[in-house]
Every structure is written in structure tokens, then in C-alpha cells.
Design a protein around this motif. Structure first.
Motif, PDB file in Angstrom:
ATOM      1  N   ILE A   1       0.858  -1.185   0.000  1.00 54.58           N
ATOM      2  CA  ILE A   1       0.000   0.000   0.000  1.00 54.58           C
ATOM      3  C   ILE A   1       0.897   1.239   0.000  1.00 54.58           C
ATOM      4  O   ILE A   1       1.728   1.421   0.895  1.00 54.58           O
ATOM      5  CB  ILE A   1      -0.933   0.028   1.227  1.00 54.58           C
ATOM      6  N   HIS A   2       0.721   2.103  -0.987  1.00 53.92           N
ATOM      7  CA  HIS A   2       1.568   3.273  -1.193  1.00 53.92           C
ATOM      8  C   HIS A   2       1.190   4.440  -0.291  1.00 53.92           C
ATOM      9  O   HIS A   2       0.194   4.393   0.455  1.00 53.92           O
ATOM     10  CB  HIS A   2       1.469   3.715  -2.660  1.00 53.92           C
ATOM     11  N   GLY A   3       1.955   5.531  -0.414  1.00 58.29           N
ATOM     12  CA  GLY A   3       1.724   6.738   0.369  1.00 58.29           C
ATOM     13  C   GLY A   3       0.810   7.734  -0.324  1.00 58.29           C
ATOM     14  O   GLY A   3       0.419   7.572  -1.484  1.00 58.29           O
ATOM     15  N   ILE A   4       0.499   8.797   0.390  1.00 61.87           N
ATOM     16  CA  ILE A   4      -0.446   9.809  -0.079  1.00 61.87           C
ATOM     17  C   ILE A   4       0.071  10.498  -1.342  1.00 61.87           C
ATOM     18  O   ILE A   4       1.276  10.762  -1.476  1.00 61.87           O
ATOM     19  CB  ILE A   4      -0.717  10.841   1.049  1.00 61.87           C
ATOM     20  N   THR A   5      -0.810  10.739  -2.276  1.00 59.49           N
ATOM     21  CA  THR A   5      -0.622  11.359  -3.599  1.00 59.49           C
ATOM     22  C   THR A   5       0.107  10.441  -4.580  1.00 59.49           C
ATOM     23  O   THR A   5       0.267  10.798  -5.744  1.00 59.49           O
ATOM     24  CB  THR A   5       0.131  12.720  -3.550  1.00 59.49           C
TER      25      THR A   5
ATOM     26  N   ARG B   1       3.568  11.399  -8.633  1.00 62.19           N
ATOM     27  CA  ARG B   1       2.619  11.984  -7.673  1.00 62.19           C
ATOM     28  C   ARG B   1       1.538  12.777  -8.390  1.00 62.19           C
ATOM     29  O   ARG B   1       1.807  13.499  -9.340  1.00 62.19           O
ATOM     30  CB  ARG B   1       3.340  12.904  -6.687  1.00 62.19           C
ATOM     31  N   ARG B   2       0.303  12.638  -7.899  1.00 61.38           N
ATOM     32  CA  ARG B   2      -0.836  13.399  -8.413  1.00 61.38           C
ATOM     33  C   ARG B   2      -1.618  13.954  -7.213  1.00 61.38           C
ATOM     34  O   ARG B   2      -2.590  13.354  -6.758  1.00 61.38           O
ATOM     35  CB  ARG B   2      -1.746  12.509  -9.266  1.00 61.38           C
ATOM     36  N   PRO B   3      -1.195  15.110  -6.686  1.00 62.73           N
ATOM     37  CA  PRO B   3      -1.889  15.664  -5.523  1.00 62.73           C
ATOM     38  C   PRO B   3      -3.312  16.100  -5.873  1.00 62.73           C
ATOM     39  O   PRO B   3      -3.510  16.891  -6.805  1.00 62.73           O
ATOM     40  CB  PRO B   3      -1.022  16.873  -5.133  1.00 62.73           C
ATOM     41  N   ARG B   4      -4.283  15.570  -5.164  1.00 64.84           N
ATOM     42  CA  ARG B   4      -5.683  15.980  -5.305  1.00 64.84           C
ATOM     43  C   ARG B   4      -6.104  16.615  -3.977  1.00 64.84           C
ATOM     44  O   ARG B   4      -6.068  15.970  -2.937  1.00 64.84           O
ATOM     45  CB  ARG B   4      -6.573  14.777  -5.626  1.00 64.84           C
TER      46      ARG B   4
END
Length: 259
Positions: free
Chosen positions: A27-31, A166-169
Motif C-alpha cells: 500500500i503506497h503513500g499519499i498522492t 505523484r498526483r496531488p488531489r
């Protein structure tokens, strides 16, 4: 990360699976997304399931984003692919919280948390200070600054690779951090207790890079007596700084845990 997730329908997440052996979930990290794990090859010893967390990668962007809901998504994905499997769960950063929540609610062989502190009350004041910027046009700049502050000894090529994927939402980041933004300290403590309810017989490994210190380790041992706590290289990405060591440590921990 707010409220009780039982009313949210779990999602079967975008994923890939390869290798053979006991089921292991990454399981990856945020963004980020499941490609964050590309340098880590565990497929010789495990059947590796990599997921895109709700709101990330190719998975749907649907509220809520609390840890128990995100863990329920992972469990629904496991059940869709390998019904009845009892996996090893490995999570980095936000994924470490999700992995912990999974181990608190579903059967697991072991949990491995890569550089994610769970005492969210300690982070609450810091996150609240960032709230105006999180909700402003400077949101992407702030996210970039946060990741730069955690890079440490991460090699340049890995840093560049992660920046590209990374794709910050905004709605997802605000949703994941919602308890620290919206809950009182007492409510947040209850949220943490629900998330960090690992059974005493579940092996739990922490590989820390940005070590929060002895006081935090004592706090964690009071909640997860089975914890093994290790401090590696000074970075938020110790597994990417030493991928071969990480693969060997996961294999060794799984073997010691009865695999």
C-alpha cells in the motif's frame, strides 16, 4: 478519515498481482500510486498484490477517506482476488496507517509499517497551521514543500521518479487529513485508538526513517505490544534507499512470523 466507515461501500481497487507464495499486499503513500513500489521486488517469495488506494492512481475518487474505509477497500480487493486469504500487509506513509487499520479489523499474518507515525495528535497542530494553504491556490506548492522536507538521503533518481508519479488531489489530501483538521483532540484520540487496535498476537514491524523518538516508541508499545521498531536511513523512504535490505527484512520478518 472521519466518522465510522461502516456506511461506506468498499471498493475493489485498481491493482496488479504477480509472483508466487503467501499473499503480500503493498500500500503506497499519499498522492502516489502502486508504481511507487516498482524498485521493490518481493515476487520471488510472495504473491504480491499492489493496490491504488481510493482517490489515487486508477482507483475511483470517492469519499470518505478515513483509514478504516481505506482498509475496507483493501480487504474487498483481497477478497475479490483471493477469497479467504490472510495476507501480510505492508504500507508506506499513509499506507502504514491503512495497513495498521487493516490489521486492527481483519485477519493478517503480519503488518509492516514503513515510516508512518500513528500518534496523530502530535501532528494535529502542524496540520492545522497548514490548513489555509491547503485550501488556497498554493496547495501544490505546499505539497511539494512537504515532500522535500522528508526526502533526506533519498537518491536523486528516486526522488525524480516519485515526483513524476505523484498526483496531488486537494479533496483527497483534505479527506485523509480530515481528523486532524476537524476533530477535537479527544475525538482524534478515539480515531487513533480505533485504528491502532492490533491484536497482541499479530507481528507488527515498524521501519522508521524519520524517527519520532523514544517517547513515541513508548507510546506505540503501550498500544501494540508485539511491535518491533527499527530506525534505518534518515528519509521518509528508507525502503527505496536500501531496497535489497528491505526485501530481505520483509522476507525474514515473514519467516519469523510463521510463513
Amino acid at each position: 478519515m472521519t466518522g465510522t466507515p461502516d456506511t461506506a461501500a468498499p471498493l475493489v481497487l485498481a491493482h496488479d498481482i504477480s509472483g508466487s507464495g503467501p499473499l503480500l499486499v503493498l500500500i503506497h503513500g499519499i498522492t502516489e500510486n502502486r508504481a511507487a513500489w516498482d524498485p521493490i521486488d518481493l515476487t520471488t517469495d510472495f504473491e504480491v498484490l499492489r493496490v491504488d488506494v481510493r482517490g489515487h492512481g486508477e482507483s475511483p475518487v470517492e469519499e470518505p477517506f478515513d483509514p478504516l474505509t481505506l482498509a475496507a477497500d483493501v480487504h474487498a480487493t483481497v477478497e475479490a482476488i483471493r477469497p479467504g486469504a490472510v495476507p501480510i500487509i505492508v504500507g508506506h506513509s499513509m499506507g502504514g496507517i491503512i495497513a495498521t487499520a487493516y490489521g486492527s479489523r481483519y485477519p493478517v499474518r503480519a503488518v509492516i509499517n514503513v515510516d508512518q507515525a500513528l500518534a496523530l495528535g502530535d501532528m494535529q497542530a502542524q496540520v492545522k497551521k497548514m490548513e489555509p494553504l491547503l485550501k488556497s491556490p498554493l496547495f501544490p506548492v505546499l505539497v511539494g514543500q512537504v515532500f522535500r522536507s522528508m526526502r533526506g538521503v533519498l537518491p536523486a533518481e528516486q526522488n525524480t521518479r516519485l515526483k513524476k508519479l505523484r498526483r496531488p488531489r486537494r479533496e483527497v489530501v483534505l479527506g485523509v487529513w480530515a481528523p486532524m483538521l476537524t476533530q477535537t483532540p479527544e475525538e482524534l484520540a478515539k480515531t487513533v485508538d480505533e485504528t491502532v487496535a492490533i491484536p497482541d498476537d499479530v507481528p507488527y514491524l515498524v521501519i522508521a526513517g524519520l524517527d519520532p523518538g523514544a517517547e513515541y516508541v513508548e507510546w506505540l508499545r503501550g498500544r501494540v505490544p508485539s511491535v518491533t521498531y527499527e530506525v534505518w536511513e534518515k528519509t521518509h523512504y528508507p525502503h527505496l534507499v536500501e531496497p535489497e535490505r528491505f526485501v530481505a527484512r520483509v522476507k525474514g520478518f515473514a519467516t519469523a512470523s510463521g510463513e
